[in-house]
Design a protein around this motif. Structure first.
Motif, PDB file in Angstrom:
ATOM      1  N   HIS A   1       0.819  -1.210   0.000  1.00  0.00           N
ATOM      2  CA  HIS A   1       0.000   0.000   0.000  1.00  0.00           C
ATOM      3  C   HIS A   1       0.858   1.269   0.000  1.00  0.00           C
ATOM      4  N   MET A   2       0.384   2.312  -0.637  1.00  0.00           N
ATOM      5  CA  MET A   2       1.150   3.565  -0.658  1.00  0.00           C
ATOM      6  C   MET A   2       1.255   4.182   0.734  1.00  0.00           C
TER       7      MET A   2
ATOM      8  N   ARG B   1      -6.374   0.709   9.488  1.00  0.00           N
ATOM      9  CA  ARG B   1      -7.242   0.516   8.315  1.00  0.00           C
ATOM     10  C   ARG B   1      -6.828  -0.715   7.528  1.00  0.00           C
ATOM     11  N   GLU B   2      -5.865  -1.469   8.052  1.00  0.00           N
ATOM     12  CA  GLU B   2      -5.317  -2.642   7.357  1.00  0.00           C
ATOM     13  C   GLU B   2      -4.933  -2.311   5.924  1.00  0.00           C
ATOM     14  N   GLU B   3      -4.201  -1.213   5.760  1.00  0.00           N
ATOM     15  CA  GLU B   3      -3.733  -0.840   4.426  1.00  0.00           C
ATOM     16  C   GLU B   3      -2.455  -1.633   4.102  1.00  0.00           C
ATOM     17  N   ARG B   4      -2.633  -2.946   3.892  1.00  0.00           N
ATOM     18  CA  ARG B   4      -1.478  -3.811   3.663  1.00  0.00           C
ATOM     19  C   ARG B   4      -1.058  -3.796   2.209  1.00  0.00           C
ATOM     20  N   TYR B   5      -2.022  -4.018   1.309  1.00  0.00           N
ATOM     21  CA  TYR B   5      -1.694  -4.201  -0.116  1.00  0.00           C
ATOM     22  C   TYR B   5      -2.352  -3.136  -0.964  1.00  0.00           C
ATOM     23  N   SER B   6      -1.804  -2.908  -2.138  1.00  0.00           N
ATOM     24  CA  SER B   6      -2.371  -1.882  -3.026  1.00  0.00           C
ATOM     25  C   SER B   6      -3.534  -2.456  -3.804  1.00  0.00           C
TER      26      SER B   6
END
Ligand SMILES: Nc1nc2c(c(=O)[nH]1)N[C@H]1C(S)=C(S)[C@@H](COP(=O)(O)O)O[C@H]1N2
Ligand SMILES: [Mo]
Length: 218
Positions: free
Chosen positions: A206-207, A213-218
């Motif tokens: 993720h950028m 927010r579990e912003e792990r992957y794009s």
């Protein structure tokens, strides 16, 4: 309810009174950490795992330089002594790695990113920052994330110099983002007019990388 009649005696109120005298449901177990301290999908570890690309550069403090460049009014290069002369602070924070481990209560000592920002004065066009490690690693953050009040360029952990495997002589720590944003062996801090992907961000991550927010992957 504004009358004075006492609550009706019921089976439940009697049970609850008995539980109070028996101190039912209390345990002697140590208090659990606040439930919302651990982001979703994470588990707590007590050790400190090592993660990197497999190259752990040997950078002596004699050779170490911190170069700050790009969209700043006063670009600069600091050597180790100059870095140590900047205001030093200790900040306690939690680590959240995207591979799902978290580690609480890490005491980082070093220079707050805000102190560095005061020195270099980012230009109005600067909106993002690319971090470059001595191993060739890159990772990007927005300027507000870089300028977070608990972000620090750390040279010590729990009062001792950072070991090489953990990014010594100095690394960045941005506690409110996944740990891949915390560049080890920090060498260059580059201010940019637009957010650009670094190494993991070009490889499916993720950028921004915000753990809550579990912003792990794009
Ligand atoms: N220079 C550099 N910084 C890096 C990395 C890297 O490979 N090189 N890996 C990142 C990743 S993916 C993680 S999870 C953390 C791991 O830090 P640690 O080894 O101290 O736990 O460093 C981050 N910073
Ligand atoms: Mo990672």
């Amino acid at each position: 309810m504004d009358d004075d009649t006492p609550p009706a005696e019921s089976k439940l109120t009697r049970s609850k009174q008995r539980w109070a005298t028996e101190r039912k449901f209390l345990t002697d177990a140590p208090r659990e950490p606040a439930r919302d301290r651990l982001p979703p999908g994470q588990h707590l570890v007590r050790n400190w795992p090592v993660l990197d690309l497999g190259r752990q550069p040997h950078i002596s403090t004699d050779r170490w330089r911190l170069n700050v460049r790009g969209l700043v009014s006063r670009p600069l290069t600091l050597n180790w002594a100059e870095f140590q002369e900047l205001p030093q602070t200790t900040i306690r924070s939690d680590i959240h790695c995207v591979t799902t481990w978290s580690r609480y209560d890490n005491d980082w000592t070093g220079v707050a990113t805000r102190s560095l920002l005061d020195l270099v004065e980012p230009r109005h066009e600067a909106t993002a920052v690319m971090l470059h490690g001595y191993d060739g690693y890159t990772t990007n953050v927005t300027l507000p994330d870089f300028a977070s009040s608990d972000a620090i360029i750390a040279h010590s952990w729990q009062g001792r110099p950072l070991t090489r495997e953990h990014g010594g002589p100095a690394r960045l720590i941005i506690p409110h983002l996944y740990f891949w944003k915390s560049a080890k062996w920090i060498n260059v801090i580059e201010f940019l007019g637009a957010d650009r992907p670094g190494f993991w961000e070009m490889n499916g991550y993720h950028m921004r990388g915000e753990p809550w927010r579990e912003e792990r992957y794009s």
